[in-house]
Design a protein around this motif. Sequence first.
Motif, PDB file in Angstrom:
ATOM      1  N   GLY A 100       0.837  -1.191   0.000  1.00  0.00           N
ATOM      2  CA  GLY A 100       0.000   0.000   0.000  1.00  0.00           C
ATOM      3  C   GLY A 100       0.877   1.247   0.000  1.00  0.00           C
ATOM      4  N   GLU A 101       0.574   2.159  -0.894  1.00  0.00           N
ATOM      5  CA  GLU A 101       1.377   3.372  -1.032  1.00  0.00           C
ATOM      6  C   GLU A 101       0.748   4.579  -0.364  1.00  0.00           C
ATOM      7  N   SER A 102      -0.487   4.881  -0.688  1.00  0.00           N
ATOM      8  CA  SER A 102      -1.111   6.077  -0.120  1.00  0.00           C
ATOM      9  C   SER A 102      -2.616   5.972  -0.284  1.00  0.00           C
ATOM     10  N   MET A 103      -3.336   6.790   0.493  1.00  0.00           N
ATOM     11  CA  MET A 103      -4.785   6.853   0.393  1.00  0.00           C
ATOM     12  C   MET A 103      -5.241   8.294   0.563  1.00  0.00           C
ATOM     13  N   PHE A 104      -6.453   8.578   0.113  1.00  0.00           N
ATOM     14  CA  PHE A 104      -7.014   9.918   0.300  1.00  0.00           C
ATOM     15  C   PHE A 104      -8.515   9.792   0.504  1.00  0.00           C
ATOM     16  N   SER A 105      -9.098  10.840   1.063  1.00  0.00           N
ATOM     17  CA  SER A 105     -10.526  10.849   1.315  1.00  0.00           C
ATOM     18  C   SER A 105     -11.053  12.269   1.190  1.00  0.00           C
ATOM     19  N   LYS A 106     -12.088  12.442   0.388  1.00  0.00           N
ATOM     20  CA  LYS A 106     -12.787  13.726   0.302  1.00  0.00           C
ATOM     21  C   LYS A 106     -14.050  13.708   1.148  1.00  0.00           C
ATOM     22  N   ARG A 107     -14.580  12.503   1.363  1.00  0.00           N
ATOM     23  CA  ARG A 107     -15.788  12.332   2.177  1.00  0.00           C
ATOM     24  C   ARG A 107     -15.505  11.321   3.277  1.00  0.00           C
ATOM     25  N   THR A 108     -16.216  11.460   4.363  1.00  0.00           N
ATOM     26  CA  THR A 108     -16.039  10.589   5.523  1.00  0.00           C
ATOM     27  C   THR A 108     -16.086   9.119   5.117  1.00  0.00           C
ATOM     28  N   ASP A 109     -15.108   8.380   5.592  1.00  0.00           N
ATOM     29  CA  ASP A 109     -15.004   6.922   5.438  1.00  0.00           C
ATOM     30  C   ASP A 109     -14.610   6.456   4.039  1.00  0.00           C
ATOM     31  N   ALA A 110     -14.407   7.358   3.073  1.00  0.00           N
ATOM     32  CA  ALA A 110     -14.146   6.905   1.702  1.00  0.00           C
ATOM     33  C   ALA A 110     -12.867   6.083   1.603  1.00  0.00           C
ATOM     34  N   SER A 111     -11.780   6.537   2.219  1.00  0.00           N
ATOM     35  CA  SER A 111     -10.543   5.755   2.125  1.00  0.00           C
ATOM     36  C   SER A 111     -10.661   4.447   2.906  1.00  0.00           C
ATOM     37  N   LYS A 112     -11.428   4.467   3.989  1.00  0.00           N
ATOM     38  CA  LYS A 112     -11.622   3.246   4.780  1.00  0.00           C
ATOM     39  C   LYS A 112     -12.414   2.209   3.987  1.00  0.00           C
ATOM     40  N   VAL A 113     -13.436   2.659   3.291  1.00  0.00           N
ATOM     41  CA  VAL A 113     -14.229   1.745   2.470  1.00  0.00           C
ATOM     42  C   VAL A 113     -13.359   1.169   1.346  1.00  0.00           C
ATOM     43  N   ALA A 114     -12.492   2.001   0.780  1.00  0.00           N
ATOM     44  CA  ALA A 114     -11.573   1.511  -0.253  1.00  0.00           C
ATOM     45  C   ALA A 114     -10.655   0.432   0.316  1.00  0.00           C
ATOM     46  N   LEU A 115     -10.184   0.621   1.551  1.00  0.00           N
ATOM     47  CA  LEU A 115      -9.322  -0.374   2.186  1.00  0.00           C
ATOM     48  C   LEU A 115     -10.063  -1.694   2.382  1.00  0.00           C
ATOM     49  N   VAL A 116     -11.311  -1.627   2.804  1.00  0.00           N
ATOM     50  CA  VAL A 116     -12.106  -2.849   2.960  1.00  0.00           C
ATOM     51  C   VAL A 116     -12.250  -3.542   1.598  1.00  0.00           C
ATOM     52  N   GLY A 117     -12.466  -2.762   0.548  1.00  0.00           N
ATOM     53  CA  GLY A 117     -12.547  -3.335  -0.797  1.00  0.00           C
ATOM     54  C   GLY A 117     -11.247  -3.998  -1.213  1.00  0.00           C
ATOM     55  N   LEU A 118     -10.135  -3.341  -0.910  1.00  0.00           N
ATOM     56  CA  LEU A 118      -8.823  -3.919  -1.210  1.00  0.00           C
ATOM     57  C   LEU A 118      -8.638  -5.252  -0.499  1.00  0.00           C
ATOM     58  N   VAL A 119      -8.941  -5.302   0.799  1.00  0.00           N
ATOM     59  CA  VAL A 119      -8.727  -6.537   1.563  1.00  0.00           C
ATOM     60  C   VAL A 119      -9.592  -7.664   1.010  1.00  0.00           C
ATOM     61  N   GLY A 120     -10.820  -7.355   0.604  1.00  0.00           N
ATOM     62  CA  GLY A 120     -11.661  -8.376  -0.018  1.00  0.00           C
ATOM     63  C   GLY A 120     -11.026  -8.930  -1.282  1.00  0.00           C
ATOM     64  N   TRP A 121     -10.475  -8.036  -2.104  1.00  0.00           N
ATOM     65  CA  TRP A 121      -9.804  -8.457  -3.346  1.00  0.00           C
ATOM     66  C   TRP A 121      -8.560  -9.284  -3.034  1.00  0.00           C
ATOM     67  N   LEU A 122      -7.808  -8.882  -2.020  1.00  0.00           N
ATOM     68  CA  LEU A 122      -6.607  -9.629  -1.636  1.00  0.00           C
ATOM     69  C   LEU A 122      -6.970 -11.030  -1.151  1.00  0.00           C
ATOM     70  N   ARG A 123      -8.017 -11.138  -0.370  1.00  0.00           N
ATOM     71  CA  ARG A 123      -8.451 -12.456   0.102  1.00  0.00           C
ATOM     72  C   ARG A 123      -8.842 -13.348  -1.070  1.00  0.00           C
ATOM     73  N   GLU A 124      -9.615 -12.810  -1.991  1.00  0.00           N
ATOM     74  CA  GLU A 124     -10.042 -13.587  -3.163  1.00  0.00           C
ATOM     75  C   GLU A 124      -8.841 -14.050  -3.984  1.00  0.00           C
ATOM     76  N   GLY A 125      -7.789 -13.225  -4.018  1.00  0.00           N
ATOM     77  CA  GLY A 125      -6.620 -13.545  -4.825  1.00  0.00           C
ATOM     78  C   GLY A 125      -5.564 -14.372  -4.107  1.00  0.00           C
ATOM     79  N   GLY A 126      -5.828 -14.755  -2.852  1.00  0.00           N
ATOM     80  CA  GLY A 126      -4.872 -15.579  -2.119  1.00  0.00           C
ATOM     81  C   GLY A 126      -3.634 -14.831  -1.655  1.00  0.00           C
ATOM     82  N   PHE A 127      -3.737 -13.525  -1.475  1.00  0.00           N
ATOM     83  CA  PHE A 127      -2.595 -12.733  -0.997  1.00  0.00           C
ATOM     84  C   PHE A 127      -2.311 -13.051   0.470  1.00  0.00           C
ATOM     85  N   GLU A 128      -1.050 -12.903   0.852  1.00  0.00           N
ATOM     86  CA  GLU A 128      -0.611 -13.198   2.215  1.00  0.00           C
ATOM     87  C   GLU A 128      -0.138 -11.971   2.978  1.00  0.00           C
TER      88      GLU A 128
END
Length: 194
Positions: free
Chosen positions: A128-156
Amino acid sequence: MEECGDIIPPEVLLSAYAQGVFPMAEEGELMWFSPVQRGVIPVDDRFHVPKGLRRALRQRPFEVRRDTVFEEVVRACADRDETWIDDRIVASYVKLFELGYAHSFECWDADGLQGGLYGVSLGRAFFGESMFSKRTDASKVALVGLVGWLREGGFELLDTQWMTDHLRQFGGYEVPRADYLKLLRGALSDLAVP
C-alpha cells in the motif's frame, strides 16, 4: 538504487519492493526506505472493521471500483500540503499500472470520486502506497474493498510501510525488519522477480 530520466524504471521499482525497499520523493530528491519496524495489516480473519465503519458499509455510501482512474487516485493522494509524491513518482507508478503491477481502489458516489488508495501488487504481496478521502469513510471503504480483493486472490501480505493509529484500527501492527523480510519472502516464493 539506479534510476533514470523522468521515471524510475519498472524493473528497479519491482526489484526494490522484492527486497523490502520503497521510494519517496523528498524536496526533489528520490529517497529509498526500508523501515526498521514495518507496518502490516492482516488480510485473514484478524483484519478488523471498526463498528462505526461496519454501520456505514451497510448503508453502501460508495461504489467501490478497481483500476478505473489510477492516475487520478495517485494525484489525489499527492494533493496535500506536504507530500512525498512528485511527478516522477506519479509517472513511475502509472507505468507500473500500465504493466499490471499497480492498482487503485476507488470510492465513487453520485458526485464522483470521493476517496481511494493505490499500491503495488507483486506475487502474493500488496504494498500500500497512499490513500485519500474527500468524504467521511471513503478511504476506509476503499481499504475494505482492497482486503476483499486480496483475500479472493490468495494474498498473504498487506504492507503499509509505516504504522499509524488510523491503520491500527484495522488490526494493523508493526513487525521488525527481519520478520517482515521473512513474510515478504514467503509471499514472493513463487515469483521470478525482474
